[in-house]
Design an enzyme around this catalytic site. Structure first.
Site, PDB file in Angstrom:
ATOM      1  N   CYS A   2       0.833  -1.249   0.004  1.00 30.68           N
ATOM      2  CA  CYS A   2       0.126   0.120   0.152  1.00 30.68           C
ATOM      3  C   CYS A   2       0.735   1.135   0.069  1.00 30.68           C
ATOM      4  CB  CYS A   2      -0.767   0.116   1.301  1.00 30.68           C
ATOM      5  SG  CYS A   2      -1.845  -1.497   1.284  1.00 30.68           S
ATOM      6  N   ARG A  27       3.159   0.993  -6.891  1.00 29.09           N
ATOM      7  CA  ARG A  27       3.296  -0.068  -5.721  1.00 29.09           C
ATOM      8  C   ARG A  27       2.152  -0.738  -6.121  1.00 29.09           C
ATOM      9  NH1 ARG A  27       6.438   1.526  -1.111  1.00 29.09           N
ATOM     10  NH2 ARG A  27       5.215   0.226   0.137  1.00 29.09           N
ATOM     11  N   TRP A  74      -4.141  -2.060  -1.266  1.00 25.70           N
ATOM     12  CA  TRP A  74      -4.382  -3.466  -2.057  1.00 25.70           C
ATOM     13  C   TRP A  74      -5.039  -4.339  -0.940  1.00 25.70           C
ATOM     14  CZ3 TRP A  74      -2.449  -4.397  -6.570  1.00 25.70           C
ATOM     15  CH2 TRP A  74      -2.322  -5.861  -7.104  1.00 25.70           C
ATOM     16  N   ASN A 100      -0.827  -0.340   6.470  1.00 27.80           N
ATOM     17  CA  ASN A 100      -0.241  -1.256   5.722  1.00 27.80           C
ATOM     18  C   ASN A 100       0.080  -2.444   6.400  1.00 27.80           C
ATOM     19  OD1 ASN A 100       1.045  -2.538   3.495  1.00 27.80           O
ATOM     20  ND2 ASN A 100       2.832  -1.321   3.357  1.00 27.80           N
ATOM     21  N   GLY A 101      -0.502  -3.640   6.068  1.00 31.70           N
ATOM     22  CA  GLY A 101       0.018  -4.861   6.744  1.00 31.70           C
ATOM     23  C   GLY A 101      -1.220  -5.525   7.067  1.00 31.70           C
ATOM     24  N   GLU A 488      14.354 -15.179 -16.187  1.00 33.31           N
ATOM     25  CA  GLU A 488      13.882 -13.595 -16.247  1.00 33.31           C
ATOM     26  C   GLU A 488      13.229 -13.095 -17.302  1.00 33.31           C
ATOM     27  OE1 GLU A 488      13.616  -9.752 -14.587  1.00 33.31           O
ATOM     28  OE2 GLU A 488      13.891 -11.494 -13.859  1.00 33.31           O
ATOM     29  N   LYS A 492       9.462 -11.679 -17.032  1.00 39.14           N
ATOM     30  CA  LYS A 492       9.104 -10.292 -17.775  1.00 39.14           C
ATOM     31  C   LYS A 492       7.757 -10.375 -18.591  1.00 39.14           C
ATOM     32  CE  LYS A 492      11.456  -7.669 -15.690  1.00 39.14           C
ATOM     33  NZ  LYS A 492      11.160  -8.627 -14.680  1.00 39.14           N
ATOM     34  N   GLU A 495       4.422 -11.156 -16.607  1.00 34.77           N
ATOM     35  CA  GLU A 495       3.961 -10.198 -15.532  1.00 34.77           C
ATOM     36  C   GLU A 495       3.171  -9.067 -16.144  1.00 34.77           C
ATOM     37  OE1 GLU A 495       6.954  -8.974 -12.743  1.00 34.77           O
ATOM     38  OE2 GLU A 495       8.437  -8.570 -14.278  1.00 34.77           O
ATOM     39  N   HIS A 511      13.200 -33.831 -20.914  1.00 35.78           N
ATOM     40  CA  HIS A 511      12.808 -34.414 -19.770  1.00 35.78           C
ATOM     41  C   HIS A 511      11.146 -33.809 -19.578  1.00 35.78           C
ATOM     42  CE1 HIS A 511      16.392 -36.189 -18.297  1.00 35.78           C
ATOM     43  NE2 HIS A 511      17.153 -35.345 -18.847  1.00 35.78           N
ATOM     44  N   LYS A 610       5.071  -3.275  -6.741  1.00 38.55           N
ATOM     45  CA  LYS A 610       6.414  -3.046  -6.708  1.00 38.55           C
ATOM     46  C   LYS A 610       7.143  -3.696  -5.685  1.00 38.55           C
ATOM     47  CE  LYS A 610      10.114  -1.347  -8.659  1.00 38.55           C
ATOM     48  NZ  LYS A 610      10.691  -1.963  -9.923  1.00 38.55           N
TER      49      LYS A 610
END
Length: 615
Positions: A2, A27, A74, A100-101, A488, A492, A495, A511, A610
């Site tokens: 948040c 964020r 959030w 926040n939490g 990576e 990218k 997301e 495999h 973020k």
């Protein structure tokens, strides 16, 4: 996750808070709100959705005052709607809070407060905090806001960042931090004070900042601030002068922050090297790491722990440190580290990599390592962050603020930091010859130029993005030092474009993953000219033989790969130990342009934030 902004001073708080919240949009959030003390009364405006909806609400029903707090939420408890948006105001209308939490004992506290007559207006866990503060303010004693807040916080379990004020004491804002639920940044002005969960929110107003540690509380007034522990002991925090340029937090000529930050990598890599590399003497200087030859020789093992993109950087770091310094390295996902009773002791260095330095899982891993007596190192971008403050030694990424949720320049910078750390360790431990040290350091001089050459290929990458824009699945294959590059690249793409993508070790393709290959499954093969080139060329041939749509990433001048490629991503020839810095750049550009072509919100992808400050 948040965003929090607060202001007290002579100016109108509303535009300052709204603008600060805009600078924290990266964020991630799903609702937003603001509370301002207007004519002695707390006025709250809040709504679900983007900040533009809150701004429209404020335009239609203005609120003005010299003290206020704002929040982007959030959702954890309760769906994202106006009723559950912060700030939360109490039953008396005298206290308002943002949080926040996660209040882990929320249900227990809620039942207790309901029995006392509290009326809840939301489904959130955060609302219990404002009712607890009101409980102590209304006891009929001489308890003031600060003591009421302290008593209320003593009931909470979990990790929290909490900010509140009261119309009964209109000259102060109170904030506290408990555990690792995100930062609380104090901004010092002239006759005014600021508060935020992250520096970009207030960077345009002040460069002088202080930071709360866990279990500390700050009281802000126009004249300044005072910090104390939750037990009441006074604290004198260090005030930092932040070198970040506020202009660096603007998009400028670019369409998105992510695109801007991809292109800033030439500068960030140059600044990563500046002052740390003695090219003439062939030495690495990392003074913030606080490492001596005795400590370097004492360490028998390094554990690199991180989350997401930072963990991929750690995988590259393992190859670098073991190859150059000949020191064993493990890479551990931070969210798993503390749950398996890791074998850590005084001869172990635990190195965390984190852009924000506030990631909850990473900080928890550091606490576990500290408990077991390990040496704590960190590679962090945000100056003054918790990870940097609790480390025995730290390397500061020189990237400036990174706003885009999908990390780019804060991936390549720590790759170079890890390369330099490997050289320094090899030098101090006596495992690196002078001739090889000089060669490795000379290679660093080429890096900004090579990054620039990779970025110049953007028009070619756009053509590949146009060809792949409608794909639904993608497979990335890499090997050796570029296996993490495959991870990576896939991360990218998934997301920001919401395309299902898998990064996979190329040697493991037979495999299982080879069964997926057909014309609807593009295969991106990371195949620069490095020690694994022949193996990777074989992977290109195998994917093509099975009808795959093959997109190799290849070194300029490669004469073999084009015959088997549907499209090619070219990179300049690069010393292989530094190649992950360059090979990832076209993959960043590819993901960016696919997402942009699909019309997606590149800088704020759905469901992501973020900095993940709750577990």
């Amino acid at each position: 996750m948040c965003g929090i902004v607060g202001y007290i001073g002579p100016r109108d708080a509303t535009p300052i808070i709204l603008n600060g919240l805009r600078r924290l949009e990266y964020r991630g959030y799903d609702s937003a709100g603001i509370a301002v003390l207007q004519d002695g009364e707390i006025q709250v405006r809040r709504d679900a959705g983007k900040l533009s909806r809150l701004a429209s609400l404020v335009d239609g029903d203005p609120v003005h005052g010299n003290l206020g707090i704002g929040h982007t939420r959030w959702a954890t408890h309760g769906e994202p709607n106006a009723r559950n948006a912060h700030p939360h105001i109490g039953m008396t209308g005298d206290v308002v809070v943002v949080h926040n939490g996660i209040v882990e004992n929320f249900l227990e506290l809620r039942d207790e407060l309901l029995a006392e007559g509290a009326v809840f207006k939301s489904e959130t866990d955060s609302e219990v905090i404002v009712h607890l503060v009101e409980r102590y303010l209304g006891t009929g004693s001489e308890i003031g806001l600060v003591e009421a807040a302290r008593l209320a916080l003593s009931h909470l379990r979990g990790a929290h960042a909490i900010v509140l004020f009261s119309s009964l004491e209109p000259d102060k804002i109170v904030a506290a931090r408990i555990g690792n639920a995100g930062g609380v940044v104090i901004g010092l002005g002239e006759g005014e004070m600021y508060l935020a969960s992250d520096m970009p929110a207030i960077l345009e107003h002040t460069r002088k900042m202080a930071f709360l540690e866990s279990r500390q509380m700050v009281v802000l007034t126009r004249q300044g601030f005072s910090v104390q522990t939750l037990d009441g002991a006074p604290v004198q925090p260090e005030v930092h002068s932040i070198a970040w340029d506020p202009v660096a937090a603007e998009k400028g000529e670019y369409r998105h922050f992510m695109q801007k930050e991809i292109h800033e990598q030439v500068r960030s890599l140059t600044e990563t090297l500046a002052g740390r590399v003695d090219f003439e003497g062939g030495r690495i200087n990392l003074p913030g790491l606080n490492i001596t030859p005795e400590l370097a020789r004492r360490i028998k093992k390094i554990i690199i722990t991180a989350c997401g993109t930072a963990s991929h950087a750690g995988m590259v770091g393992k190859v670098l440190i073991e190859n150059i310094a000949r020191l064993p390295v493990e890479v551990d996902i931070a969210s798993e580290f503390r749950y398996r009773d890791p074998l850590v002791g005084p001869d172990t260095a635990v190195l965390v990599v984190s852009q924000s330095g506030e990631t909850a899982d990473t900080l928890a891993a550091m606490e576990e390592a500290r408990r077991k007596g390990a040496v704590l190192w960190s590679i962090v971008n945000v100056i003054g962050s918790q990870a940097m403050r609790i480390s025995d030694g730290a390397i500061s990424m020189q990237t400036g603020p990174e706003i885009g949720v999908a990390s780019t320049k804060a991936y390549t910078a720590p790759l170079v930091d890890l390369y330099m750390l490997a050289i320094l360790l090899g030098d101090l431990r006596g495992t690196l010859s002078e001739a090889r040290r000089m060669e490795l350091i000379a290679d660093l001089r080429k890096l900004p130029r090579l990054a620039g050459a990779a970025l110049e290929r953007e028009p070619e990458v756009i053509k590949v993005a146009q060809a792949l824009v409608n794909t639904q699945h993608c497979l990335y294959l890499g090997r050796g030092i570029n296996m993490p590059t495959a991870y990576e690249g896939a991360l990218k793409l998934k997301e920001i474009s919401y395309i299902h993508a898998e990064g996979y070790p190329a040697g493991e393709m037979k495999h299982g993953p080879i069964a997926l290959i057909d014309r609807s499954m593009p295969v991106i093969v990371i195949a620069p000219r490095d020690p694994w080139y022949e193996k990777m060329f074989s992977q290109v041939q195998q994917a093509k033989a099975r009808g795959g749509l093959v997109v190799p990433l290849a070194t300029d001048g490669d004469q073999l790969i084009p015959a088997f490629a549907d499209h090619i991503l070219w990179v300049p020839e690069t010393p292989w130990l530094l190649s992950p810095v360059i090979t990832v750049i076209p993959l960043q550009l590819l993901a960016y342009h696919i997402a942009a072509l699909r019309g997606l919100d590149v800088d704020q992808p759905r469901n992501l934030a973020k900095s993940v400050t709750v577990e």
